[in-house]
Design a protein around this motif. Sequence first.
Motif, PDB file in Angstrom:
ATOM      1  N   ASP A 292       7.249  11.594  -1.628  1.00 15.81           N
ATOM      2  CA  ASP A 292       6.348  12.790  -1.736  1.00 15.81           C
ATOM      3  C   ASP A 292       5.708  12.798  -2.958  1.00 15.81           C
ATOM      4  O   ASP A 292       6.377  13.428  -4.144  1.00 15.81           O
ATOM      5  CB  ASP A 292       7.073  14.163  -1.439  1.00 15.81           C
ATOM      6  CG  ASP A 292       6.359  15.256  -1.223  1.00 15.81           C
ATOM      7  OD1 ASP A 292       5.377  15.041  -1.565  1.00 15.81           O
ATOM      8  OD2 ASP A 292       6.777  16.152  -0.392  1.00 15.81           O
ATOM      9  N   VAL A 293       4.398  12.457  -3.225  1.00 13.53           N
ATOM     10  CA  VAL A 293       3.698  12.314  -4.340  1.00 13.53           C
ATOM     11  C   VAL A 293       3.635  13.870  -5.032  1.00 13.53           C
ATOM     12  O   VAL A 293       3.900  13.837  -6.007  1.00 13.53           O
ATOM     13  CB  VAL A 293       2.422  11.794  -4.280  1.00 13.53           C
ATOM     14  CG1 VAL A 293       1.531  11.765  -5.445  1.00 13.53           C
ATOM     15  CG2 VAL A 293       2.574  10.253  -3.662  1.00 13.53           C
ATOM     16  N   GLU A 294       3.416  14.636  -4.194  1.00 10.51           N
ATOM     17  CA  GLU A 294       3.075  16.092  -4.765  1.00 10.51           C
ATOM     18  C   GLU A 294       4.527  16.601  -5.521  1.00 10.51           C
ATOM     19  O   GLU A 294       4.515  16.969  -6.438  1.00 10.51           O
ATOM     20  CB  GLU A 294       2.703  16.953  -3.648  1.00 10.51           C
ATOM     21  CG  GLU A 294       2.613  18.565  -4.138  1.00 10.51           C
ATOM     22  CD  GLU A 294       2.281  19.274  -3.019  1.00 10.51           C
ATOM     23  OE1 GLU A 294       2.415  20.636  -3.471  1.00 10.51           O
ATOM     24  OE2 GLU A 294       2.262  18.849  -2.032  1.00 10.51           O
ATOM     25  N   ALA A 295       5.504  16.500  -4.722  1.00  7.53           N
ATOM     26  CA  ALA A 295       6.843  16.953  -5.251  1.00  7.53           C
ATOM     27  C   ALA A 295       7.638  16.035  -6.497  1.00  7.53           C
ATOM     28  O   ALA A 295       7.893  16.713  -7.317  1.00  7.53           O
ATOM     29  CB  ALA A 295       8.063  17.048  -4.107  1.00  7.53           C
ATOM     30  N   CYS A 311       2.962   0.333  -3.461  1.00  7.08           N
ATOM     31  CA  CYS A 311       4.110   1.093  -3.214  1.00  7.08           C
ATOM     32  C   CYS A 311       4.271   1.309  -1.618  1.00  7.08           C
ATOM     33  O   CYS A 311       5.327   2.078  -1.517  1.00  7.08           O
ATOM     34  CB  CYS A 311       3.991   2.498  -3.605  1.00  7.08           C
ATOM     35  SG  CYS A 311       4.187   2.449  -5.701  1.00  7.08           S
ATOM     36  N   ASN A 312       3.772   0.679  -0.928  1.00  3.45           N
ATOM     37  CA  ASN A 312       3.940   0.836   0.407  1.00  3.45           C
ATOM     38  C   ASN A 312       4.032   2.244   0.963  1.00  3.45           C
ATOM     39  O   ASN A 312       4.743   2.549   1.856  1.00  3.45           O
ATOM     40  CB  ASN A 312       5.187   0.094   0.818  1.00  3.45           C
ATOM     41  CG  ASN A 312       5.577  -0.235   2.242  1.00  3.45           C
ATOM     42  OD1 ASN A 312       4.376  -0.411   3.118  1.00  3.45           O
ATOM     43  ND2 ASN A 312       6.619  -0.426   2.936  1.00  3.45           N
ATOM     44  N   LEU A 313       3.282   2.960   0.650  1.00  3.70           N
ATOM     45  CA  LEU A 313       3.300   4.416   0.782  1.00  3.70           C
ATOM     46  C   LEU A 313       3.002   4.593   2.437  1.00  3.70           C
ATOM     47  O   LEU A 313       1.851   4.135   2.783  1.00  3.70           O
ATOM     48  CB  LEU A 313       2.227   5.363   0.067  1.00  3.70           C
ATOM     49  CG  LEU A 313       2.149   5.289  -1.594  1.00  3.70           C
ATOM     50  CD1 LEU A 313       1.073   6.042  -2.141  1.00  3.70           C
ATOM     51  CD2 LEU A 313       3.458   5.650  -1.886  1.00  3.70           C
ATOM     52  N   SER A 314       3.823   5.295   3.063  1.00 10.04           N
ATOM     53  CA  SER A 314       3.510   5.429   4.325  1.00 10.04           C
ATOM     54  C   SER A 314       3.339   6.967   4.780  1.00 10.04           C
ATOM     55  O   SER A 314       2.688   7.208   5.855  1.00 10.04           O
ATOM     56  CB  SER A 314       4.805   5.153   4.991  1.00 10.04           C
ATOM     57  OG  SER A 314       5.964   5.847   4.734  1.00 10.04           O
ATOM     58  N   LEU A 315       3.703   7.699   3.848  1.00  7.53           N
ATOM     59  CA  LEU A 315       3.364   9.192   4.075  1.00  7.53           C
ATOM     60  C   LEU A 315       1.775   9.573   3.672  1.00  7.53           C
ATOM     61  O   LEU A 315       1.445   8.930   2.558  1.00  7.53           O
ATOM     62  CB  LEU A 315       4.156  10.215   3.232  1.00  7.53           C
ATOM     63  CG  LEU A 315       5.437  10.251   3.680  1.00  7.53           C
ATOM     64  CD1 LEU A 315       6.280  11.037   2.772  1.00  7.53           C
ATOM     65  CD2 LEU A 315       5.705  10.571   4.976  1.00  7.53           C
ATOM     66  N   PRO A 316       1.253  10.286   4.468  1.00 13.47           N
ATOM     67  CA  PRO A 316      -0.311  10.477   4.169  1.00 13.47           C
ATOM     68  C   PRO A 316      -0.440  11.304   2.851  1.00 13.47           C
ATOM     69  O   PRO A 316       0.437  12.102   2.797  1.00 13.47           O
ATOM     70  CB  PRO A 316      -0.852  11.052   5.489  1.00 13.47           C
ATOM     71  CG  PRO A 316       0.036  10.722   6.593  1.00 13.47           C
ATOM     72  CD  PRO A 316       1.301  10.462   6.019  1.00 13.47           C
ATOM     73  N   LEU A 317      -1.343  10.866   2.168  1.00 13.35           N
ATOM     74  CA  LEU A 317      -1.716  11.553   1.082  1.00 13.35           C
ATOM     75  C   LEU A 317      -2.253  12.925   1.344  1.00 13.35           C
ATOM     76  O   LEU A 317      -3.313  13.082   2.128  1.00 13.35           O
ATOM     77  CB  LEU A 317      -2.719  11.077   0.096  1.00 13.35           C
ATOM     78  CG  LEU A 317      -2.020   9.764  -0.697  1.00 13.35           C
ATOM     79  CD1 LEU A 317      -3.580   9.084  -1.428  1.00 13.35           C
ATOM     80  CD2 LEU A 317      -1.023  10.218  -1.421  1.00 13.35           C
ATOM     81  N   SER A 318      -1.337  14.045   1.114  1.00 19.56           N
ATOM     82  CA  SER A 318      -1.707  15.312   1.406  1.00 19.56           C
ATOM     83  C   SER A 318      -2.792  15.819   0.751  1.00 19.56           C
ATOM     84  O   SER A 318      -2.857  15.470  -0.558  1.00 19.56           O
ATOM     85  CB  SER A 318      -0.331  16.290   1.087  1.00 19.56           C
ATOM     86  OG  SER A 318      -0.129  16.383  -0.151  1.00 19.56           O
ATOM     87  N   ALA A 340      -9.979   6.614   4.796  1.00 20.10           N
ATOM     88  CA  ALA A 340     -10.675   7.197   4.106  1.00 20.10           C
ATOM     89  C   ALA A 340     -10.639   8.827   4.307  1.00 20.10           C
ATOM     90  O   ALA A 340     -10.990   9.437   3.400  1.00 20.10           O
ATOM     91  CB  ALA A 340     -12.102   6.826   4.859  1.00 20.10           C
ATOM     92  N   SER A 341     -10.235   9.108   5.602  1.00 26.34           N
ATOM     93  CA  SER A 341     -10.117  10.667   5.778  1.00 26.34           C
ATOM     94  C   SER A 341      -8.994  11.343   4.778  1.00 26.34           C
ATOM     95  O   SER A 341      -9.268  12.472   4.468  1.00 26.34           O
ATOM     96  CB  SER A 341      -9.705  10.804   7.328  1.00 26.34           C
ATOM     97  OG  SER A 341      -8.609  10.242   7.730  1.00 26.34           O
ATOM     98  N   ASP A 342      -8.045  10.843   4.499  1.00 22.32           N
ATOM     99  CA  ASP A 342      -7.048  11.279   3.953  1.00 22.32           C
ATOM    100  C   ASP A 342      -7.408  11.358   2.372  1.00 22.32           C
ATOM    101  O   ASP A 342      -7.314  12.222   1.582  1.00 22.32           O
ATOM    102  CB  ASP A 342      -5.669  10.462   3.836  1.00 22.32           C
ATOM    103  CG  ASP A 342      -4.882  10.521   5.131  1.00 22.32           C
ATOM    104  OD1 ASP A 342      -5.226  11.448   5.774  1.00 22.32           O
ATOM    105  OD2 ASP A 342      -4.423   9.457   5.412  1.00 22.32           O
ATOM    106  N   LEU A 343      -8.012  10.162   1.880  1.00 25.81           N
ATOM    107  CA  LEU A 343      -8.745  10.108   0.452  1.00 25.81           C
ATOM    108  C   LEU A 343      -9.703  11.248   0.151  1.00 25.81           C
ATOM    109  O   LEU A 343      -9.818  11.713  -0.722  1.00 25.81           O
ATOM    110  CB  LEU A 343      -9.395   8.761   0.118  1.00 25.81           C
ATOM    111  CG  LEU A 343      -8.198   7.570   0.278  1.00 25.81           C
ATOM    112  CD1 LEU A 343      -8.848   6.277   0.100  1.00 25.81           C
ATOM    113  CD2 LEU A 343      -7.396   7.711  -1.058  1.00 25.81           C
TER     114      LEU A 343
END
Length: 755
Positions: A292-295, A311-318, A340-343
């Motif tokens: 969880d990048v934010e936390a 880092c094999n991030l699987s959770l979408p960037l919020s 592109a939509s998450d970014l």
Amino acid sequence: MKGLPALVILLASCCHPSSCFNGELAELECPDDCHCHYFRVNWVTDCSDSNLTRIPYDELSPNLYVLDLNNNLIGEVAPFPADFKVRRLQLADNALQELKKESFANLHYLIDADFSHNRITRIDRHAFDDSAGLIHLELQGNPLDQVEGPLISVKSLLYLDVSNCSISKLNEGFFADLTHLSILDLSDNPLVEIDNNVFKPLSGLENLKMNRCNLTHISNGAFSSLSLLKNLELMENNFHATNWDVVFSHLVLLEHIDFRKSGLTSLPSTMFDGNQYCRTLILAENDLAGLDVEATISKLQNLDTLDLSDCNLSLPLSEDAFANVTKIRNLYLSGNTLFASDLLLALSPLTNLHKLSLSNCGLSRLPDTFGKFKSLQELDISHNPLNDAFVKLLAPLETLEYLNMGYSNLSHIQPASFSKMTSMRRLILSGNDLSSLEAGLFGNFTRLESLELNFCGLRRPLNATLFFNNFTYTDLTELQLAGNPLRVSKTGPLLPKQLSRLQTLDLGNCNLTFLPAEAFYWTRNITSLILAGNHFSSPNDLRFLGSLSKLKILDLRYNNLTTFSPKDLSLNPKIEILKLIGNPWKCDCSVANLWDWATLQKGNLELLEGSTITQEDVSVGKVKRKKLLICHYDTGTQAIKIVMNKTVPGRRPFINPTRTIAANRTWAKYVRESGCEQTPTLQRSPRSADQMEHIVDRDGVKISYTKHGPNNWAAAAMNAALAYVTLMATIGIVFILTRKKRSDKAQVDPRDKDN
């Protein structure tokens, strides 16, 4: 004339090495099989790669500064003489098995010592008791036995490298006598875990590296005494049982944290709560699928650089992933599957971004968010399967200075995509199939400094239509065209007039066998020309060099040249570096001529890259390897007999000469043993050639000094005598003219006195 002998003696004594002046340096002793020269005003003796089994103390100058004995067969160090003043001792890559106190007892001036990559298993704790100023010690790459107490006692030591030393356990007293240590490298040791109190004596440590130590666990109090630690590197480990909240709570001053590829699979959200000074956090190449990048990073409000690459991030960037760390200027997300939509939403708060890396993210289109990055200077979108049509979304990036679109499956780029990028300094388009470039594509890059088009399938060099007509791109000084199968015309210029300010040109691995004589008609300002990896086989193929009068660096590595003459560079008076490694040179007198040209005419042997020791070879660091110039004997069925020429300046034959039939010899040894006479055009006056040597210091300032020898004392005395005779003759003439003038004046009529 009675004062002549006394004056000659006086002038000769003023030139003695013990009383040098005006920057002059006396040549000191140099052992056979070694190469010696000055680095600044310090005598460097390079005996590396000489198959030595012992240190030749009887042939060394006690005033030497650097003694390089790397890559020999020395198994034991006999005690150094008491009068030696060596500051830097290099014994890397030998056969040492032990460091004894008696070996180094007399080295009172020692500052740096390098014993890396030997077979050392034991170190006398008091080995350097007499070296009160020792600050750098390199021991990496030795199979040290298990150490029960302190490793070594050197209170002055600031830098210690014991990486890759088979250390599996650090006892509590290991660092007891290294209390001033500031930089410690323990990398590549099978430590597995770090217990409490190990680092307790190192209260002043600022930089700790434990990369590739197979670490799985760090005790809660292991870092409790490292309150001043600013840099911590834990790359490529295998952590899975560490209480990171507690471990990091002691490191309140940390500024740089590197966890690259350390087996992390999850991080507690409170891990970095106490690291308010952290500016760089590298978590790249860990399997943090559920991160969880934010936390995790929200408390690092001073964060400047965040690396989450691969880092094999699987959770979408919020949308709020970076909402609380808006000071981030450098963000690396390469190697993660992103959309592109998450970014579009996640990157919106980062309006201060200066660097953004989205390389290899599987992006087939780009997010339409670049208009918000008013300060973005560097963007990497390379190695993505981009659709040509979406490249135009980059158009708003007016502040962009660096753009990497290499290997992005591009086949066509519209000029409008770059129309507003007038601040662009470096553009990389390498690895795309751009065999046809549209007219005007690079026209608006009026500030462009570097253009890279390597491996783009180009069959002809750039033409004038790609740029504005009648406009000179004054900042464009570097052009890379390596790896393109260029088809060059037999006549005419290679590049257009708009690139007349070009200084660096890379044509390496372009399958070239020749270039026309007028290839650089419009680009005569080139100072660095790279032609490595082509098929030039004769100096006749290099006639185009005649138009490059400003050329300083010429790279001809790995071609098919067997001979090269100084006359081939007669129209390149400013040449400073000549790279010739990897050519099948013949061991004939052309080798000696090139060597003499570098030493006598150019005054700097380092011009021939690979012929002398360099700054990198005498500095603190890892393994030091030199690629040397090598020539080959065309022996056929007969062994070549080496002639020992004792009369030619610069030829100093070995004390115990041997017949050599080896197929490979370094240029230095070949020239020294050869019977080749110096080319008459390279022979200079005794003062300017045989007596003068040159060195170049770190700032590029050339320093000249006098080289004294047995024959030069007689020459100095003779020159002094001639100078004396000339002076006496001048004084005599002046005296006679003065007497005549006075006589004429005495005969003037008194009536004319007032006139």
